[in-house]
Design an enzyme around this catalytic site. Structure first.
Site, PDB file in Angstrom:
ATOM      1  N   ARG A  95       0.818  -1.212   0.000  1.00  0.00           N
ATOM      2  CA  ARG A  95       0.000   0.000   0.000  1.00  0.00           C
ATOM      3  C   ARG A  95       0.853   1.264   0.000  1.00  0.00           C
ATOM      4  O   ARG A  95       0.470   2.285  -0.580  1.00  0.00           O
ATOM      5  CB  ARG A  95      -0.954  -0.017   1.201  1.00  0.00           C
ATOM      6  N   LYS A 151     -19.629 -17.735   2.476  1.00  0.00           N
ATOM      7  CA  LYS A 151     -21.081 -17.662   2.631  1.00  0.00           C
ATOM      8  C   LYS A 151     -21.753 -16.832   1.544  1.00  0.00           C
ATOM      9  O   LYS A 151     -21.276 -15.756   1.192  1.00  0.00           O
ATOM     10  CB  LYS A 151     -21.420 -17.071   4.002  1.00  0.00           C
ATOM     11  N   GLY A 190      -8.991  -8.996  -0.224  1.00  0.00           N
ATOM     12  CA  GLY A 190      -7.811  -9.520   0.467  1.00  0.00           C
ATOM     13  C   GLY A 190      -7.511 -10.972   0.177  1.00  0.00           C
ATOM     14  O   GLY A 190      -6.375 -11.335  -0.156  1.00  0.00           O
ATOM     15  N   GLY A 205     -13.478  -3.823   1.335  1.00  0.00           N
ATOM     16  CA  GLY A 205     -14.862  -3.370   1.375  1.00  0.00           C
ATOM     17  C   GLY A 205     -15.249  -2.511   0.190  1.00  0.00           C
ATOM     18  O   GLY A 205     -16.354  -2.641  -0.346  1.00  0.00           O
TER      19      GLY A 205
END
Length: 399
Positions: A43, A200, A357, A380
């Site tokens: 980053r 999920k 990630g 996100g």
């Protein structure tokens, strides 16, 4: 995708005067650390293009960033810990500026200097987009540049508020990210394939509902595939499965059918009776999973079929592994398909964009991250983009 102003527009607007400006640059410096040392500078390296270009033009560059999730000032979560690694990455000095006496410290900086301001989240108002905190940040600069796509799904003072009170532009990393995402789902070249994996269905429901109208092939992997298989009447044994979402999955199948999107599920799988590294496994047809077995990866025949799908596609967007890739040998399918996508990208027949990630880790494990067209480190923000949601920090940069 929304039109937004870039650094090119900033240089057009301010010309040589940019050398007399103080530029607030929002970056993502939330790098992993151990024993006070940065363990992965990915980053940090992503910020170099923007920060160096502005500093080389003579601007005073003031970097805004958060670090961790502090509940107020914290010595442990001070961005001062980042300074040595960041100076090394930039190849030039970085002046750390505490919030105490920040205006006086900024005033001492010379043209071309780089200042790293303390953790923005030390202010409670940062995450509330408090106008007083926006004004506090804005008082230090003349121009605002958002270069942190990964933080732009949050309407915080440093990611969204500043764009409304200072001339606002996208940095080079942000620009590259938005261009890549536009090619992947904004105006992609068809056929388009999407790989969506993860444990999920419930965590990716909005993504799946959004994608069926936009892609030609939807490849389901990870524990999610078990729920899709169960919805088709397949017994999945002890596998991770959200049986209560079978009705929801049926609706996704129906929506895909109406949209002309093909949903791909594995027809051979790798199963084991226990989930551990190098547990005894067998590869079986999906209809042959025993009651005491778990599906932990997709099988070689399914991987080969999916490779054939990608060979006929022009665009790929990937989020999530096909199996429990962190635990060998259940990384086999993810690595194999990633290498196929990388080879097609190198040949020039596929535009491949991946993010999240776990996905980045899987591509690094396969040794192909550098071969994809674009790999986003955003978590996100990448997921919300795949859901079709507007990201506040990006929308605020609209031209």
């Amino acid at each position: 995708m929304t039109n937004y102003r870039t650094l090119d527009d900033a240089f057009d607007e301010f010309g040589s005067d940019i050398g007399s400006k103080r530029v607030l640059v929002r970056e993502d410096l939330n790098a992993p650390m151990a024993d006070g040392v940065v363990t992965d500078d990915t980053r940090l390296r992503a910020t170099v293009a923007t920060v160096s270009e502005l500093a080389d033009a003579g601007a005073v560059v003031l970097i805004l960033a958060h670090f961790g999730r502090p509940k107020g000032p914290s010595a442990e979560l001070s961005l001062s810990h980042i300074v040595p690694a960041y100076s090394a990455v930039l190849g030039r000095p970085v002046h750390f500026i505490d919030w105490e006496g920040d205006a006086a410290a900024v005033a001492k900086l010379q043209p071309g200097d780089i200042g790293l301001l303390e953790n923005t989240r030390f202010f409670g108002g940062e995450e509330k987009n408090d106008p007083a905190i926006v004004a506090r940040f804005a008082s230090l600069g003349d121009i605002y540049v958002n270069d942190a796509f990964s933080a732009s799904h949050r309407a915080h003072a440093s990611t969204e508020g500043l764009a409304h009170v200072l001339p606002a532009f996208a940095g080079r990393a942000m620009e590259a990210e938005l261009n890549a995402l536009g090619k992947a789902l904004g105006k992609p070249e068809h056929p388009v394939a999407a790989v969506v994996g993860g444990a999920k269905v419930s965590t990716k429901l909005a993504v799946l509902e959004h994608l069926v109208d936009r892609v030609d092939h939807l490849i389901i992997g990870g524990g999610m595939a078990n729920t899709f298989l169960a919805a088709r009447g397949v017994g999945v044994g002890k596998s991770l499965c959200e049986h209560d979402l079978v009705g929801t999955v049926d609706a996704i199948f129906e929506a895909a059918h109406k949209a002309g999107c093909t949903i791909h599920l594995p027809y051979d799988v790798v199963v084991a009776k226990e989930f551990r590294a190098f547990a005894p496994v067998r590869t079986v047809n999906v209809h042959e999973v025993a009651a005491d077995e778990m599906i932990l990866d997709i099988g070689p025949a399914a991987v080969e079929a999916l490779a054939d799908v990608l060979k006929n596609c022009r665009t790929l967007v990937w989020n999530g592994p096909l199996g429990a890739f962190e635990t060998p040998p259940f990384d086999t399918a993810t690595i194999a398909l990633a290498r196929t996508a990388a080879a097609l990208t190198r040949e020039g027949s596929l535009v491949s964009v991946a993010g999240g990630g776990d996905t980045v880790a899987a591509l690094n494990q396969a040794g192909v991250a550098d071969d994809f067209t674009f790999v986003s480190t955003a978590g996100g923000a990448f997921l919300e983009w795949m859901e079709g949601r507007e990201l506040p920090g990006v929308a605020a940069l609209a031209a």
